[in-house]
Design a protein around this motif. Structure first.
Motif, PDB file in Angstrom:
ATOM      1  N   ASP A 219      59.483  59.242  77.460  1.00 21.14           N
ATOM      2  CA  ASP A 219      60.926  60.465  77.359  1.00 21.14           C
ATOM      3  C   ASP A 219      60.916  61.473  76.819  1.00 21.14           C
ATOM      4  O   ASP A 219      60.423  61.206  75.213  1.00 21.14           O
TER       5      ASP A 219
ATOM      6  N   PHE B 283      62.744  63.944  75.758  1.00 16.00           N
ATOM      7  CA  PHE B 283      64.113  64.512  75.195  1.00 16.00           C
ATOM      8  C   PHE B 283      64.661  65.724  75.528  1.00 16.00           C
ATOM      9  O   PHE B 283      64.900  66.277  75.385  1.00 16.00           O
TER      10      PHE B 283
ATOM     11  N   ARG C 180      66.561  65.927  77.462  1.00 18.23           N
ATOM     12  CA  ARG C 180      67.969  65.546  76.996  1.00 18.23           C
ATOM     13  C   ARG C 180      67.437  64.053  76.263  1.00 18.23           C
ATOM     14  O   ARG C 180      66.910  63.294  76.183  1.00 18.23           O
ATOM     15  N   LEU C 181      69.556  63.637  75.996  1.00 20.55           N
ATOM     16  CA  LEU C 181      69.214  62.656  76.217  1.00 20.55           C
ATOM     17  C   LEU C 181      70.016  61.623  76.344  1.00 20.55           C
ATOM     18  O   LEU C 181      71.374  61.549  76.715  1.00 20.55           O
TER      19      LEU C 181
ATOM     20  N   TRP D  11      70.420  55.863  75.199  1.00 24.05           N
ATOM     21  CA  TRP D  11      70.500  56.316  73.984  1.00 24.05           C
ATOM     22  C   TRP D  11      72.080  55.297  74.021  1.00 24.05           C
ATOM     23  O   TRP D  11      72.709  56.169  74.571  1.00 24.05           O
TER      24      TRP D  11
ATOM     25  N   TRP E  46      72.630  65.592  65.339  1.00 21.31           N
ATOM     26  CA  TRP E  46      70.559  65.694  66.693  1.00 21.31           C
ATOM     27  C   TRP E  46      70.656  66.944  67.242  1.00 21.31           C
ATOM     28  O   TRP E  46      71.623  67.243  67.492  1.00 21.31           O
TER      29      TRP E  46
ATOM     30  N   VAL F 119      68.103  68.069  70.932  1.00 18.15           N
ATOM     31  CA  VAL F 119      67.231  67.858  71.951  1.00 18.15           C
ATOM     32  C   VAL F 119      66.895  69.073  72.655  1.00 18.15           C
ATOM     33  O   VAL F 119      67.699  69.810  72.516  1.00 18.15           O
TER      34      VAL F 119
ATOM     35  N   LEU G  64      62.947  65.190  69.948  1.00 20.89           N
ATOM     36  CA  LEU G  64      64.488  65.064  69.145  1.00 20.89           C
ATOM     37  C   LEU G  64      64.214  65.312  68.086  1.00 20.89           C
ATOM     38  O   LEU G  64      63.013  64.798  67.484  1.00 20.89           O
TER      39      LEU G  64
ATOM     40  N   TRP H  74      57.728  62.693  71.185  1.00 18.88           N
ATOM     41  CA  TRP H  74      58.664  61.684  72.417  1.00 18.88           C
ATOM     42  C   TRP H  74      58.432  60.565  72.213  1.00 18.88           C
ATOM     43  O   TRP H  74      57.998  59.826  70.990  1.00 18.88           O
TER      44      TRP H  74
END
Length: 510
Positions: A325, A327, A329-330, A334, A345, A347, A351, A504
């Motif tokens: 991943d 990131f 997007r989240l 998660w 946070w 992204v 992240l 990542w």
């Protein structure tokens, strides 16, 4: 053939409904936010997560294993209904939506009810009946429970009419009659509950009545599903909390929770103390599937197995997601620990987590994102860029709760490995490392966890000894939750303007 569990890792208390050829499933989420993950399948064995149902819950300062308990999902006249309990705070509530992806409504609360595990039954005449579990007012022992029922007016979304107690535990002295669901078939109303607690003594009971309000008569063959008689070494334990669904061709299936214990396969004598010391359930309670048939107008549950004949439905596999991943997007897997009151946070290019005062050792909302450990054997890795200030640290953590977890983190001067049990931190490993870019990982084989790190790309080394992962089991740490894998950052109570960047996240089940 298909394999159990159908949702591996911490996915307890499943509830399911069918809409045409589509199946939707929700599970408990406790203190993790957003609440109530929702999944979608077209063949009952391959599932994808759509997101979460509840995005406006107050989970502030909750102790571990409180919060969202045992949701129920139902569909009626084009509307999805999800009803559940916010334990030890606001009680029972319901939300609705016309699409499983949402948006879901704001909660409708039922302050006149008490207890937990509410469910909904929509009768043929259009009437809706809410039912749930609660301890009796004059209980004789902890877990002395009853099942209540009352009509729900769908227009006003208020309870109306008289309340009726329709069931008490089937066994004399039985504890925690819970997880009730009502179904209608063969001209009967069937009440399905679980008893015995949600661990090794879990068992499923069935009763039936010609009227939704009872009286209900228990199946003489109760319990209709349990693994408590199979011994503590059986590869699947704690079976219970089922919810039933019927396919378009009339096959009946049940989703339910169960656990996969670690170890304990030799022939030496075994006690519950051995289970708590040697077995454990690091993955928590998972979602399983089993077939239901009918005999003498009673449901018969197949024994829950790791491999089983698949439902007679067209196989529908969802596109595979990358193991790594980055990131962009989240993603929906998660979650946050309790309700985030600020956006800490970002992204899009990895992240980035703000370094904030809340720590993993309290009941606050620390800067972290997490998802469940889903395999007994696994490896997880990440790349961290971070220049820690005084008292600050960031890294990778394996979390059971605030008092039981393992964390591998970069702080000023080096990398440290902390093994936290019963609220006490033990330094298990340390190596000098400059602030900047590092690579962190864990490799698990059963309940043996090895921390890994690299200070240059590809130059992986072990940090500290192989750690005893039994502290990540609910049999040691208590509660109802499985291990969560988290990326985190904290300043341990100090104000900070710093941030930690994770390029990542790579998780590999084995």
């Amino acid at each position: 053939m298909s394999s159990n569990p159908i949702l591996p890792g911490y996915h307890p208390d499943p509830s399911i409904c069918r809409v045409g050829d589509d199946y939707y499933l929700v599970t408990s989420s406790f203190e993790w936010f957003p609440g109530v993950p929702i999944f979608h399948s077209r063949d009952l064995t391959h599932w994808r997560q759509l997101g979460h149902v509840c995005h406006s819950l107050d989970l502030d300062d909750l102790r571990p294993s409180l919060g969202i308990y045992a949701p129920t999902i139902r569909h009626h006249d084009g509307v999805f209904y999800m009803i559940t309990t916010l334990m030890d705070t606001a009680g029972n509530f319901m939300v609705t939506a016309t699409s499983p992806e949402g948006p879901w409504s704001e909660p409708v609360w039922f302050p006149e009810t008490r207890g937990f595990d509410p469910s909904l039954f929509f009768d043929d005449d259009g009437r809706c009946w809410m039912h749930g579990a609660r301890e009796r007012e004059n209980k004789e022992f902890d877990g002395d429970t009853e099942i209540w029922l009352r009509e729900l007016d769908l227009t006003s979304q208020k309870l109306v009419g008289e309340e009726t107690v329709i069931w008490t535990p089937h066994l004399r002295g039985g504890i925690w009659a819970e997880g009730p669901h009502i179904y209608k078939a063969n001209g009967w109303y069937y009440l399905v509950t679980s008893e015995g607690g949600t661990a090794e003594d879990h068992a499923v009971m069935v009763a039936r009545s010609r009227s939704v309000a009872g009286p209900y008569v228990g199946n003489p063959r109760n319990p209709v599903l349990t693994h408590r008689h199979l011994g503590l070494r059986h590869p699947i334990t704690s079976t219970g909390h089922p919810d039933l669904v019927v396919t378009p061709d009339g096959e009946w299936w049940s989703v339910l929770l169960a656990t996969r214990p670690y170890g304990g396969t030799d022939a030496t004598p075994l006690t519950m103390a051995d289970v708590r010391r040697e077995h454990g359930y690091n993955l928590g309670r998972e979602t399983f599937l089993t077939r239901v048939t009918w005999e003498d107008e009673w449901p018969v549950f197949d024994q829950v197995t790791l491999d089983f004949a698949a439902p007679a439905l067209p196989v529908h596999r969802w596109p595979a997601a990358p193991a790594c991943d980055h990131f962009d997007r989240l993603g929906p897997a998660w979650q946050f620990l309790r309700t985030p009151r600020e956006t800490y946070w970002t992204v899009g290019d990895g992240l980035t987590l703000k370094v904030r005062p809340p720590a993993l050792t309290g009941h606050g909302n620390p800067s972290l994102v997490a998802q469940p450990q889903a395999h007994i054997d696994f490896a997880v890795f990440t790349e961290l860029t971070f220049t820690p200030g005084e008292g600050e640290h960031a890294g990778l953590a394996l979390i059971q709760n605030d008092d039981f977890h393992i964390r591998l983190s970069l702080r000023a001067g080096g990398l440290e490995l902390i093994h936290r049990a019963e609220g006490v931190d033990t330094l298990a490993g340390w190596t000098e490392a400059p602030g900047g870019r590092v690579w962190l990982g864990f490799e698990a084989h059963g309940q043996d966890y090895q921390a890994r790190y690299a200070l240059a790309p590809g130059e992986w080394r072990s940090l500290g000894p192989v750690l005893d992962g039994r502290i990540l089991s609910s049999t040691v740490a208590g509660g109802f939750i499985g291990t969560m894998i988290a990326l985190y950052a904290t300043s341990e109570g100090r104000e900070s303007s710093n941030s930690a960047h994770f390029a990542w996240y790579d998780y590999q089940g084995r």
